[in-house]
Enzyme design. Sequence first.
Site, PDB file in Angstrom:
ATOM      1  N   MET A 124       4.835  -3.929   0.485  1.00 16.42           N
ATOM      2  CA  MET A 124       5.622  -5.465   0.273  1.00 16.42           C
ATOM      3  C   MET A 124       4.582  -5.932   0.636  1.00 16.42           C
ATOM      4  SD  MET A 124       9.096  -5.716   2.530  1.00 16.42           S
ATOM      5  CE  MET A 124       9.146  -6.208   4.281  1.00 16.42           C
ATOM      6  N   LEU A 170      -1.024  -6.433   3.086  1.00 14.84           N
ATOM      7  CA  LEU A 170      -2.503  -5.306   2.547  1.00 14.84           C
ATOM      8  C   LEU A 170      -3.131  -5.170   4.194  1.00 14.84           C
ATOM      9  CD1 LEU A 170      -2.649  -3.721  -1.119  1.00 14.84           C
ATOM     10  CD2 LEU A 170      -0.597  -3.905   0.194  1.00 14.84           C
ATOM     11  N   HIS A 197      -2.423   0.555   4.133  1.00 17.15           N
ATOM     12  CA  HIS A 197      -1.481   0.682   2.954  1.00 17.15           C
ATOM     13  C   HIS A 197      -3.173   1.129   2.263  1.00 17.15           C
ATOM     14  CE1 HIS A 197       0.784  -2.494   4.491  1.00 17.15           C
ATOM     15  NE2 HIS A 197       1.240  -2.425   3.935  1.00 17.15           N
ATOM     16  N   GLN A 217      16.676  -5.997   1.974  1.00 19.83           N
ATOM     17  CA  GLN A 217      16.188  -5.391   3.752  1.00 19.83           C
ATOM     18  C   GLN A 217      15.772  -5.552   4.975  1.00 19.83           C
ATOM     19  OE1 GLN A 217      12.651  -3.218   1.454  1.00 19.83           O
ATOM     20  NE2 GLN A 217      11.442  -3.149   3.416  1.00 19.83           N
ATOM     21  N   GLU A 222       3.569   7.328   7.446  1.00 15.65           N
ATOM     22  CA  GLU A 222       4.755   8.137   8.277  1.00 15.65           C
ATOM     23  C   GLU A 222       4.831   7.063   9.776  1.00 15.65           C
ATOM     24  OE1 GLU A 222       2.753  11.497   9.658  1.00 15.65           O
ATOM     25  OE2 GLU A 222       4.227  12.432   8.415  1.00 15.65           O
ATOM     26  N   ASP A 269       6.320   4.184   9.460  1.00 16.97           N
ATOM     27  CA  ASP A 269       8.227   4.327   9.316  1.00 16.97           C
ATOM     28  C   ASP A 269       9.055   6.155   8.827  1.00 16.97           C
ATOM     29  OD1 ASP A 269       8.859   1.177   9.304  1.00 16.97           O
ATOM     30  OD2 ASP A 269       6.976   1.848   7.418  1.00 16.97           O
ATOM     31  N   LEU A 307      -2.099   4.811  10.601  1.00 15.94           N
ATOM     32  CA  LEU A 307      -3.418   4.563  10.884  1.00 15.94           C
ATOM     33  C   LEU A 307      -3.657   3.183  12.327  1.00 15.94           C
ATOM     34  CD1 LEU A 307      -4.414   6.228   8.380  1.00 15.94           C
ATOM     35  CD2 LEU A 307      -6.201   3.731   7.742  1.00 15.94           C
ATOM     36  N   SER A 366      -0.190  -2.344  10.974  1.00  8.76           N
ATOM     37  CA  SER A 366       1.584  -3.255  10.153  1.00  8.76           C
ATOM     38  C   SER A 366       1.503  -4.427   9.971  1.00  8.76           C
ATOM     39  CB  SER A 366       2.285  -3.582  11.472  1.00  8.76           C
ATOM     40  OG  SER A 366       3.239  -3.870  10.590  1.00  8.76           O
ATOM     41  N   SER A 367       1.735  -5.233   8.499  1.00  9.45           N
ATOM     42  CA  SER A 367       1.331  -6.192   8.744  1.00  9.45           C
ATOM     43  C   SER A 367       1.910  -7.915   9.149  1.00  9.45           C
ATOM     44  CB  SER A 367       2.442  -6.702   7.395  1.00  9.45           C
ATOM     45  OG  SER A 367       1.859  -5.403   6.048  1.00  9.45           O
TER      46      SER A 367
END
Length: 277
Positions: free
Chosen positions: A26, A29, A33, A57, A144, A146, A172, A181-182
Amino acid sequence: MQVVHTISALRELLQGQTSVGFVPTMGFLHQGHASLIRQARQDHQTVVLSIFVNPTQFGPSEDFASYPRDLEHDMQIAQEAGADLIFAPDVREMYPEGFATSIEVKGAALPLEGEKRPGHFSGVATVVLKLLNIVGAQSAYFGEKDFQQVAVIRQLVRDLNHPTRIVACPTLREESGLAMSSRNSYFTPEQKSRADVIYRALMASRAAFQQGERNAEAILEAGRVVLAREEELKLEYFTLVDAATLQQVEVLGERDHRLLVAARLFNVRLIDNMGLL
């Protein structure tokens, strides 16, 4: 590296390609990613990255409108990591007028995030299946972090006999242990410095297991003690599941098990997970 915005343009560029790795994202990055892109680059001749903030979502009170977006930044990270193509469609390209189909996955999609975010995995499954069909890659790469999402997507491709291989890559983390995470961009520096509480709780529970504890409740309690020290944290779930079925366990046996957690800290929703070994 090329950037395309339409399905027809992407398919034209991929025509005749027989070794394609695909990284769906999404956007906004980070190095997590980038690690997926690098793995795809190692495995395949051509690497496609998609950037699409998928509205289906997100729940009505979630952060679709405010989700961070920065295509120029994404292009730089993607190119440095080794992507060949970026597919960045708009909502109308993915969901044209008259679109009326959705995918519902049960099984792995029912507990945990499925309970907390009704409709979320239907949106995920629908967009992922569309993207897999559009790109036609041999392999698709997911992080992983998620963990449940990966399980749902694996069930989707298995149940529908989709040929794309699903590859799960390790989470990571920042130096503190916070999973990349974004949404970490929502934190102030001071808030972010306290977000490692999730990682410390997971490590405490894993340490209990490694010291010989086999009762699930006792293992979880070791982590809950850590979480309880952060007064701003609102826990949604902290559980121990069978890694294959995502069903909760009470006493650990020989199968692989996974700690999963979701919580809000300073109103930022965090998810994370960790194996016990």
